[in-house]
Write a protein that holds these residues in place. Structure first.
Motif, short mmCIF file in Angstrom:
data_model
loop_
_atom_site.label_atom_id
_atom_site.label_comp_id
_atom_site.label_asym_id
_atom_site.label_seq_id
_atom_site.Cartn_x
_atom_site.Cartn_y
_atom_site.Cartn_z
N GLU A 97 64.26 36.71 14.21
CA GLU A 97 64.22 35.58 15.18
C GLU A 97 64.07 34.42 13.87
O GLU A 97 63.46 33.97 12.72
CB GLU A 97 62.37 36.06 15.19
CG GLU A 97 62.23 37.73 15.07
CD GLU A 97 61.14 38.80 15.27
OE1 GLU A 97 60.58 37.85 14.05
OE2 GLU A 97 61.23 39.75 15.69
N HIS A 116 66.99 32.12 18.13
CA HIS A 116 67.08 33.30 18.06
C HIS A 116 68.41 33.98 18.38
O HIS A 116 69.23 33.18 18.92
CB HIS A 116 66.08 33.94 19.72
CG HIS A 116 64.64 33.10 19.28
ND1 HIS A 116 62.94 33.86 18.36
CD2 HIS A 116 63.80 32.72 19.43
CE1 HIS A 116 62.52 33.49 18.38
NE2 HIS A 116 63.12 32.62 19.13
N ASP A 171 66.61 40.42 27.09
CA ASP A 171 67.14 41.00 25.81
C ASP A 171 66.75 41.39 25.12
O ASP A 171 67.78 42.50 24.01
CB ASP A 171 67.78 39.54 25.80
CG ASP A 171 69.09 38.97 26.78
OD1 ASP A 171 69.53 39.82 27.07
OD2 ASP A 171 68.82 38.23 26.88
N ILE A 172 65.45 41.58 25.06
CA ILE A 172 64.64 42.43 24.03
C ILE A 172 63.77 43.45 24.44
O ILE A 172 63.03 44.48 23.55
CB ILE A 172 63.94 41.40 22.97
CG1 ILE A 172 62.98 40.38 24.51
CG2 ILE A 172 65.02 39.67 22.24
CD1 ILE A 172 61.61 39.65 22.77
N LEU A 226 65.00 48.53 19.47
CA LEU A 226 65.52 47.22 18.36
C LEU A 226 65.52 47.54 17.41
O LEU A 226 63.69 47.72 16.56
CB LEU A 226 64.30 46.04 19.39
CG LEU A 226 64.36 44.26 19.19
CD1 LEU A 226 65.02 44.34 20.57
CD2 LEU A 226 63.15 44.44 17.98
N ALA A 272 64.21 44.30 14.42
CA ALA A 272 63.54 42.63 14.40
C ALA A 272 63.78 42.42 12.82
O ALA A 272 63.18 43.15 12.70
CB ALA A 272 62.51 42.13 15.79
N THR A 303 58.12 35.02 18.69
CA THR A 303 58.91 35.45 19.83
C THR A 303 58.17 36.31 21.10
O THR A 303 58.87 36.27 21.41
CB THR A 303 58.35 36.95 18.77
OG1 THR A 303 57.32 37.24 18.15
CG2 THR A 303 59.49 37.81 17.70
N LEU A 341 67.64 41.93 16.38
CA LEU A 341 66.96 40.61 16.79
C LEU A 341 66.81 39.87 15.32
O LEU A 341 66.58 40.34 14.53
CB LEU A 341 65.89 40.82 17.91
CG LEU A 341 64.95 39.14 17.84
CD1 LEU A 341 66.31 38.03 18.34
CD2 LEU A 341 63.72 39.43 18.51
N ARG A 370 73.71 43.34 20.95
CA ARG A 370 73.57 44.74 20.66
C ARG A 370 74.96 45.30 21.25
O ARG A 370 75.83 45.27 21.49
CB ARG A 370 73.38 44.35 22.51
CG ARG A 370 72.84 46.03 22.86
CD ARG A 370 72.51 44.91 24.79
NE ARG A 370 71.73 44.43 25.39
CZ ARG A 370 70.28 44.67 25.67
NH1 ARG A 370 70.14 46.32 26.07
NH2 ARG A 370 69.19 43.81 25.57
N ILE A 408 70.31 37.53 18.69
CA ILE A 408 70.71 39.09 19.71
C ILE A 408 72.15 39.77 19.41
O ILE A 408 73.13 38.85 19.46
CB ILE A 408 69.95 38.59 20.81
CG1 ILE A 408 68.80 38.18 20.53
CG2 ILE A 408 70.35 40.42 21.53
CD1 ILE A 408 68.27 38.60 22.53
#
Ligand SMILES: [Zn+2]
Length: 478
Positions: free
Chosen positions: A175, A93, A195-196, A108, A110, A185, A173, A97, A95
């Motif tokens: 995935e 995954h 984090d999500i 978020l 995704a 997920t 994100l 930010r 991420i």
């Protein structure tokens, strides 16, 4: 998903047949990205072609390749970047930010980085070549959902490039294991929730549907997904020499059972979001279809039944107003001279949230009426969660951005006919909205999970503009 076109008439959009023409998963041929073919100057398009060349077929491909494409772009724009490995090497995954001032909870966005495999001999271009042809980007994932990923990534990067002051963190994100596999997920949420965690999230789901002439008819934003539940049907008989057939041949029994099920139609099941969707669709349609689209979600059961017969000729619309039943795998026998002791079918049930799968199975048992047949429900692949509220800043931002980018268009909530990995958030009380962020027509929809998957370059540009506006609206300081 597998898609197939069906146009009743110009006024009814398109269709999605979830059971038809399933592509066989192919092992990835190579773990290295392909050399770059000629690309457009448009950066969403350029990014998408790169993402397609990173073969992340599931199983066999590598989502790490996708993370390696994304990481330097986000790092260069000041995002905090994190790659989260899973126990399966190659499945990660990713991420990124972008920090806001912390006065609001994060938003978020995704997109899954894995794609389904291909029937390579049925493609006219290299499915992992990132080919640009006829104003479209071709390749596996062009629509589902590397195209969406490219749009979301570009919109997020534009916040940093244009120095938009942010009231909340924007988390992107990418995935793993959405198409299949255990490190999806749900796994990520169990291992790395902090984090999500967000106030709300955006994912794949609704459609920006356009007519063949390119005119956008409506934007649907999904607030819930149908549940995908495998049902195993087994016919039991006597295993014996095929020279002495008996009446209890399980292959015959299974065939009879499936034939009876094929003639059964589930009743109309209308959710509040679907009612809004069909009323919006009705407004963008011409008579008499506009009347049928209104009646099918109306209170008059006789008119609804009549409308259902017309509306449900479109497989997508059919799937939105009822639970559906699709046999997907059949197995029985192993030698030409042996009658097997059993034969088995896997049937994919797609359930409207709130309906009872056990009740549907009880109905199927009554219809089949054969004691040699057993039916076993597997657990729901996607958990039961309530629809996400339309009363949030993110839903309103998406609605406003859609109306600005596509003036005069109908914007409506939507029950997504398939499943996504939104359950990890919805089950924790975080609203999730879904949209494939580019105008798409019936032909392009058909190719999703199919052959010669493609998305139009103009649509990618429009989608990037719309998503950037939505992110500024929901995350920018007022
Ligand atoms: Zn998808």
């Amino acid at each position: 998903m597998t898609t197939e076109p069906w146009r009743l008439r110009a006024t009814v959009v398109c269709a999605l047949a979830l059971s038809a023409g399933a592509a066989l998963p192919a092992r990835a041929q190579s773990s290295a990205p392909r050399p770059a073919p000629p690309t457009s100057n448009d950066s969403t398009v350029a990014l998408l072609t790169e993402l397609i060349r990173a073969n992340s077929s599931n199983p066999g491909g590598s989502t790490e390749l996708v993370a390696k494409i994304l990481a330097p772009r986000f790092e260069a724009r000041g995002f905090e970047v994190k790659i989260i490995p899973t126990p399966d090497s190659g499945k990660v995954h990713f991420i990124a930010r972008l920090k806001g001032d912390g006065s609001k909870k994060p938003v978020l966005i995704a997109a899954h980085s894995d794609v389904v495999g291909v029937e390579r001999d049925k493609w006219t271009v290299d499915p992992f070549g990132g080919v640009i042809k006829d104003e479209h980007v071709y390749g596996r994932g062009a629509v589902d959902v590397k195209g969406g990923m490219a749009v979301f990534v570009r919109a997020a990067l534009m916040l940093a490039e244009r120095h938009v002051p942010l009231a909340r963190d924007v988390i992107f994100l990418s995935e793993a294991d959405e198409e299949s596999g255990p490190y999806n997920t749900e796994w990520l949420a169990k291992n790395d929730w902090n984090d999500i965690n967000a106030e709300f999230a955006l994912n794949e789901g609704g459609w920006i549907m356009k007519d063949d002439d390119g005119h956008v008819r409506y934007v649907s934003i999904s607030t819930a997904d149908k549940l995908s539940i495998p049902l195993t049907i087994v016919a039991h008989g006597t295993s014996t020499h095929s020279s002495m057939p008996r009446p209890d041949n399980p292959i015959f029994a299974l065939s009879r059972a499936l034939a009876k099920i094929s003639e059964y139609e589930t009743p109309l099941t209308i959710t509040p979001a679907q009612k809004k969707f069909f009323l919006a669709l009705s407004k963008t349609s011409k008579p008499p279809m506009s009347t049928y689209l209104r009646d099918v979600v109306g209170d008059d059961p006789v008119a609804a039944k009549k409308a259902d017969a017309i509306v449900s000729k479109d497989p997508l619309l059919h799937s939105l107003i009822r639970n559906t039943i699709a046999p997907v795998i059949i197995n029985g026998g192993f030698r030409a001279n042996v009658i097997p002791g059993s034969a088995q079918a896997t049937v994919n049930l797609r359930m409207i949230p709130g309906s009872d799968p056990a009740a549907l199975v009880a109905t199927l048992k009554r219809i089949v009426a054969d004691t040699s047949i057993t039916m076993t429900l597997s657990r729901a692949v996607y958990g039961v969660t309530p629809p996400s509220s339309e009363n949030t800043d993110l839903y309103r931002a998406l609605e406003r951005a859609a109306r600005t980018e596509f003036p005069g268009v109908e914007v409506t909530p939507y029950l997504f006919q398939a499943g996504t990995d939104a359950g990890a958030w919805r089950s924790r009380g975080v609203p999730v909205y879904g949209i494939y962020p580019y105008p798409i027509d019936a032909d392009e929809l058909t190719r999703m999970h199919g052959n010669d998957e493609k998305v139009s370059i103009k649509s990618l540009r429009q989608g990037t503009e719309m998503m950037f506006k939505a992110l500024v609206d929901v995350a920018g300081k007022k």
